[in-house]
Design an enzyme around this catalytic site. Structure first.
Site, PDB file in Angstrom:
ATOM      1  CG  ASP A   1     -11.250  -0.895   4.721  1.00  0.00           C
ATOM      2  OD1 ASP A   1     -11.902  -1.092   3.612  1.00  0.00           O
ATOM      3  OD2 ASP A   1     -10.643  -1.585   5.379  1.00  0.00           O
TER       4      ASP A   1
ATOM      5  CE  LYS B   1      -1.363   1.412   3.871  1.00  0.00           C
ATOM      6  NZ  LYS B   1      -0.523   2.608   3.526  1.00  0.00           N
TER       7      LYS B   1
ATOM      8  CD  GLN C   1      -3.997  -4.056   7.270  1.00  0.00           C
ATOM      9  OE1 GLN C   1      -4.028  -3.106   6.329  1.00  0.00           O
ATOM     10  NE2 GLN C   1      -4.092  -5.351   6.876  1.00  0.00           N
TER      11      GLN C   1
END
Ligand code: NAP
Length: 285
Positions: A125, A58, A102
């Site tokens: 997200d 990423k 994450q």
């Protein structure tokens, strides 16, 4: 030389690349108009090797398109309160436009509390209950990146969802649930399966569009799949193995995602797409 079944393969790498090129142009335009660089903060707790690898990729993609990537690495013994305080700090930092926490988050931590600390406008997200609720209702919010990336693939390959029978296997808050909602909002008739579903092969056999997100290598067998179905394998297991037995499934499917090279590249491209959109919104563009 044409490989057998090549025309059935959904190419997530190619679409992901095209999206990244578009993002690069948008980042340049934002920088020119405002002097501000779109910034994504990633919070990584602990030392899960798969997460560390994902975050490295990423970071690399961020550099390629001009997004600033900030890393907040915390030890695995971080408490819920410490993590929430860290996220709260970034949520209030005007220089950060997007936040990714994450997962997996080490188990003693209350991950729901961590996700709820992300402000809606930076929740790129779609992990907070506010974002998921808005996605379910078809209201503006950033949906979880993997299902959103899958929707982009289905659009790119002109898969008809209106009236289609869609089966989603897996009901996690980041994948199966938002996926099912997005398919419902696209007017598919959706069945959401999980570990208590009875006779999974026969439910899967009804699917015109099958999305698998289980986390079990080669779990779905080709002979469960309806001939002509579109098969999307979101699974990513050790050794680059999906949740669908590709070799048998490709015989039946009309379109199928490979692992790797299908859903995976779309997740990162979608995350960066959401980051740029979040920055543009926050900068009033
Ligand atoms: P998860 O939270 O572990 O959820 C797995 C889901 O599968 C659960 O809903 C579970 O049912 C269901 N399940 C387990 N065994 C089953 C069975 N025998 N029959 C039917 N359903 C079953 O996993 P996740 O985070 O959603 O991830 C799923 C997969 O997607 C993993 O391989 C992960 O690595 C991959 N993934 C890929 C990306 C990407 O970018 N490509 C991103 C995220 C995740 P219950 O709810 O009943 O337990």
């Amino acid at each position: 030389m044409n490989r057998p079944h090549e025309s059935k393969i959904i190419n997530g790498v190619a679409l992901g690349r095209r999206i990244l090129q578009e993002i690069k142009r948008k980042v340049e335009a934002i920088c020119q108009a405002t002097g501000v660089t779109p910034t994504l903060a990633t919070v990584l707790v602990g030392d899960d090797p798969a997460s560390a690898a994902y975050v490295r990729t990423k970071d690399k993609r961020c550099r390629e398109v001009g997004i600033e990537s900030r890393r907040i690495d915390l030890p695995s013994n971080t408490t819920t309160d410490e993590l929430v305080a860290e996220i709260d700090g970034i949520a209030h930092d005007r220089a950060v436009h997007a936040i990714l926490v994450q997962h997996p988050i080490p188990t003693p931590i209350d991950k729901r509390a961590a996700f709820e600390a992300i402000s809606l406008e930076k929740d790129v997200d779609g992990v907070s209950s506010a974002a998921l609720g808005r996605v379910i209702l078809g209201m503006p919010a950033f949906p979880s990146c993997t299902p959103a990336g899958i929707m982009s693939l289905l659009t790119e390959y002109k898969v008809v969802l209106d009236g289609a029978e869609a089966v989603v296997v897996g009901r996690s808050p980041i994948l199966g649930r938002p996926m099912a909602s997005m398919l419902i909002n696209a007017h598919a008739t959706v069945t959401l399966c999980h570990s208590r579903t009875r006779d999974l092969p026969s439910v899967i056999g009804r699917a015109d569009v099958l999305i698998v997100a289980v986390g079990n290598p080669r779990f779905v067998q080709g002979d469960w799949i309806k001939p002509g179905a579109v098969v999307i394998d979101a699974g990513y297991n050790e050794g680059n193995i999906g949740d669908v037995d590709f070799d048998s499934a490709v015989q039946r499917a009309s379109l199928i995602t490979p692992v790797p090279g299908g859903v995976g590249p779309m997740t990162i491209a979608t995350l960066l797409e959401h980051t740029v959109a979040a920055a543009a919104q926050q900068l009033g563009l």
